[in-house]
Design a protein around this motif. Structure first.
Motif, mmCIF file in Angstrom:
data_model
loop_
_atom_site.group_PDB
_atom_site.id
_atom_site.type_symbol
_atom_site.label_atom_id
_atom_site.label_comp_id
_atom_site.label_asym_id
_atom_site.label_seq_id
_atom_site.Cartn_x
_atom_site.Cartn_y
_atom_site.Cartn_z
ATOM 1 N N ASP A 1 71.476 14.844 59.180
ATOM 2 C CA ASP A 1 72.814 14.563 58.653
ATOM 3 C C ASP A 1 73.242 15.632 57.645
ATOM 4 O OD1 ASP A 1 72.899 12.322 60.222
ATOM 5 O OD2 ASP A 1 72.532 10.890 58.598
ATOM 6 N N GLY A 2 72.311 16.032 56.783
ATOM 7 C CA GLY A 2 72.624 17.064 55.791
ATOM 8 C C GLY A 2 72.933 18.402 56.457
ATOM 9 N N ALA A 3 72.128 18.769 57.454
ATOM 10 C CA ALA A 3 72.343 20.037 58.165
ATOM 11 C C ALA A 3 73.661 20.012 58.937
ATOM 12 C CB ALA A 3 71.173 20.321 59.101
ATOM 13 N N ARG A 4 74.017 18.851 59.459
ATOM 14 C CA ARG A 4 75.274 18.722 60.212
ATOM 15 C C ARG A 4 76.474 18.983 59.292
ATOM 16 N NH1 ARG A 4 73.720 14.318 62.520
ATOM 17 N NH2 ARG A 4 72.876 15.230 64.404
ATOM 18 N N ARG A 5 76.452 18.383 58.114
ATOM 19 C CA ARG A 5 77.544 18.599 57.149
ATOM 20 C C ARG A 5 77.588 20.060 56.705
ATOM 21 N NH1 ARG A 5 75.612 13.656 55.262
ATOM 22 N NH2 ARG A 5 74.387 14.700 53.641
ATOM 23 N N HIS A 6 76.408 20.617 56.467
ATOM 24 C CA HIS A 6 76.317 22.003 55.998
ATOM 25 C C HIS A 6 76.821 22.982 57.072
ATOM 26 C CE1 HIS A 6 75.055 25.165 53.369
ATOM 27 N NE2 HIS A 6 74.153 25.631 54.208
ATOM 28 N N THR A 7 76.530 22.692 58.326
ATOM 29 C CA THR A 7 76.975 23.563 59.421
ATOM 30 C C THR A 7 78.494 23.671 59.461
ATOM 31 O OG1 THR A 7 75.026 23.015 60.742
ATOM 32 C CG2 THR A 7 76.889 23.926 61.931
ATOM 33 N N LYS B 1 80.764 27.455 59.062
ATOM 34 C CA LYS B 1 81.607 28.072 60.094
ATOM 35 C C LYS B 1 82.623 29.043 59.509
ATOM 36 C CE LYS B 1 81.209 24.300 63.445
ATOM 37 N NZ LYS B 1 81.919 23.174 64.084
ATOM 38 N N VAL B 2 83.051 28.790 58.290
ATOM 39 C CA VAL B 2 84.049 29.656 57.654
ATOM 40 C C VAL B 2 83.501 31.068 57.441
ATOM 41 C CG1 VAL B 2 83.483 29.155 55.222
ATOM 42 C CG2 VAL B 2 85.835 29.667 55.865
ATOM 43 N N LEU B 3 82.173 31.200 57.343
ATOM 44 C CA LEU B 3 81.570 32.522 57.147
ATOM 45 C C LEU B 3 81.881 33.454 58.316
ATOM 46 C CD1 LEU B 3 78.058 31.502 55.763
ATOM 47 C CD2 LEU B 3 79.988 32.432 54.459
ATOM 48 N N VAL B 4 81.813 32.918 59.528
ATOM 49 C CA VAL B 4 82.107 33.727 60.719
ATOM 50 C C VAL B 4 83.576 34.130 60.719
ATOM 51 C CG1 VAL B 4 82.073 33.798 63.239
ATOM 52 C CG2 VAL B 4 80.264 32.586 62.003
ATOM 53 N N GLU B 5 84.445 33.200 60.349
ATOM 54 C CA GLU B 5 85.885 33.461 60.365
ATOM 55 C C GLU B 5 86.291 34.508 59.328
ATOM 56 O OE1 GLU B 5 87.665 29.656 59.669
ATOM 57 O OE2 GLU B 5 86.582 28.713 61.332
ATOM 58 N N PHE C 1 76.322 36.369 60.508
ATOM 59 C CA PHE C 1 76.874 35.064 60.152
ATOM 60 C C PHE C 1 76.830 34.085 61.333
ATOM 61 C CE2 PHE C 1 78.796 37.524 56.616
ATOM 62 C CZ PHE C 1 78.211 36.803 55.586
ATOM 63 N N ARG C 2 76.913 34.600 62.551
ATOM 64 C CA ARG C 2 76.729 33.717 63.722
ATOM 65 C C ARG C 2 75.293 33.196 63.741
ATOM 66 N NH1 ARG C 2 79.761 37.840 66.671
ATOM 67 N NH2 ARG C 2 81.918 37.136 66.837
ATOM 68 N N TYR C 3 74.352 34.053 63.390
ATOM 69 C CA TYR C 3 72.951 33.621 63.308
ATOM 70 C C TYR C 3 72.785 32.536 62.241
ATOM 71 C CZ TYR C 3 68.117 33.314 61.986
ATOM 72 O OH TYR C 3 66.881 32.805 61.665
ATOM 73 N N VAL C 4 73.448 32.708 61.101
ATOM 74 C CA VAL C 4 73.371 31.719 60.013
ATOM 75 C C VAL C 4 73.762 30.331 60.534
ATOM 76 C CG1 VAL C 4 74.424 30.998 57.825
ATOM 77 C CG2 VAL C 4 73.717 33.375 58.141
ATOM 78 N N VAL C 5 74.862 30.276 61.275
ATOM 79 C CA VAL C 5 75.330 29.001 61.831
ATOM 80 C C VAL C 5 74.358 28.498 62.897
ATOM 81 C CG1 VAL C 5 77.193 27.859 63.124
ATOM 82 C CG2 VAL C 5 77.752 29.513 61.310
ATOM 83 N N GLU C 6 73.889 29.402 63.746
ATOM 84 C CA GLU C 6 72.986 28.981 64.823
ATOM 85 C C GLU C 6 71.682 28.403 64.286
ATOM 86 O OE1 GLU C 6 70.349 30.661 68.557
ATOM 87 O OE2 GLU C 6 71.738 32.024 67.576
ATOM 88 N N VAL D 1 63.987 29.973 67.905
ATOM 89 C CA VAL D 1 65.086 30.719 67.273
ATOM 90 C C VAL D 1 64.554 31.984 66.598
ATOM 91 C CG1 VAL D 1 65.142 29.565 65.006
ATOM 92 C CG2 VAL D 1 67.244 30.466 65.978
ATOM 93 N N VAL D 2 63.350 31.910 66.039
ATOM 94 C CA VAL D 2 62.747 33.113 65.439
ATOM 95 C C VAL D 2 62.392 34.115 66.526
ATOM 96 C CG1 VAL D 2 60.818 34.011 64.093
ATOM 97 C CG2 VAL D 2 61.860 31.823 63.457
ATOM 98 N N ASP D 3 61.757 33.631 67.588
ATOM 99 C CA ASP D 3 61.327 34.529 68.671
ATOM 100 C C ASP D 3 62.515 35.226 69.337
ATOM 101 O OD1 ASP D 3 58.743 33.750 68.134
ATOM 102 O OD2 ASP D 3 58.651 32.286 69.774
ATOM 103 N N ARG D 4 63.602 34.475 69.553
ATOM 104 C CA ARG D 4 64.778 35.050 70.228
ATOM 105 C C ARG D 4 65.481 36.098 69.376
ATOM 106 N NH1 ARG D 4 68.766 32.074 70.694
ATOM 107 N NH2 ARG D 4 68.037 30.095 69.832
ATOM 108 N N HIS D 5 65.425 35.924 68.063
ATOM 109 C CA HIS D 5 66.161 36.828 67.180
ATOM 110 C C HIS D 5 65.265 37.867 66.509
ATOM 111 C CE1 HIS D 5 70.096 34.928 67.480
ATOM 112 N NE2 HIS D 5 69.469 33.767 67.489
ATOM 113 N N ALA D 6 63.998 37.868 66.840
ATOM 114 C CA ALA D 6 63.065 38.784 66.168
ATOM 115 C C ALA D 6 63.453 40.248 66.335
ATOM 116 C CB ALA D 6 61.645 38.550 66.678
#
Length: 197
Positions: A128-134, A138-142, A152-157, A184-189
């Motif tokens: 629930d906390g992560a959902r609200r934070h996400t 989103k404004v970071l990407v915008e 910033f897309r990675y931050v949201v992902e 997520v770590v392996d894909r973005h390494a």
């Protein structure tokens, strides 16, 4: 100066048109400053969120060795360590810090009480906390400059991945939760927006 005065006399419409243009240009510059301030404010909160996450998961990784959720906390600590490396140059770029404030350090220590709850409860609280934070992230990407958007897309992902992992924890799927965090770590390494390995 004399030539400028003569030009204004001959073409008064140009002066009239220049004022709205100047107004919108200045308004745009003002908006850019406001956008950067908002971006820095949201990013600062995210950096402290990650600082709390790193401190808490490093301790839980040690405390939960041999317990059913031990592998989950190890994977979580790995994600947070990776995040620290990825976030650091961007924090510096925006003149912010990745280090925990005194309040964040207290929050990390206090979080140990949360994780004494059964997984179905602490998993829900985390999700629930992560959902609200996400939603806030989103404004970071915008607002971010084009060059910084992959970061910033990675931050949201990675925050969305935390939601998914926390939901799996609620149903005692610790292996599945560990897998999504590790993935997520392996894909973005090897991603181009950072130099972390």
């Amino acid at each position: 100066m004399f030539l400028m005065a003569r030009w204004r006399q001959r073409q008064p419409w140009a002066v009239v048109l220049a004022f709205p243009f100047l107004f919108f240009m200045l308004d745009g510059l003002s908006s850019m400053g406001t956008d950067r301030a908002l971006l820095r404010r949201v990013l600062s909160k995210e950096l402290q969120n990650r600082a709390v996450g790193l401190l808490a998961t490093q301790q839980l990784q040690v405390d939960r060795v041999g317990l059913p959720d031990g592998a989950f906390w190890s994977a979580y600590a790995r994600l947070e360590a990776f995040n620290r490396c990825v976030y650091t140059p961007y924090a510096q770029r925006y003149e912010l810090t990745v280090e925990a404030t005194a309040m964040s350090t207290v929050a990390a220590k206090a979080s140990k009480l949360l994780f004494r709850l059964p997984p179905k409860y602490y998993g829900k609280i985390l999700a629930d906390g992560a959902r609200r934070h996400t939603e806030r992230l989103k404004v970071l990407v915008e607002l971010s400059p084009t060059a910084d958007r992959p970061f910033f897309r990675y931050v949201v992902e990675q925050e969305r991945v935390q939601i998914l992992a926390s939901e799996k924890v609620r149903f005692h799927d610790f292996s599945g939760a560990s897998d999504v965090l590790s993935d997520v770590v392996d894909r973005h390494a090897a991603a181009a927006f950072h130099e972390c390995i």
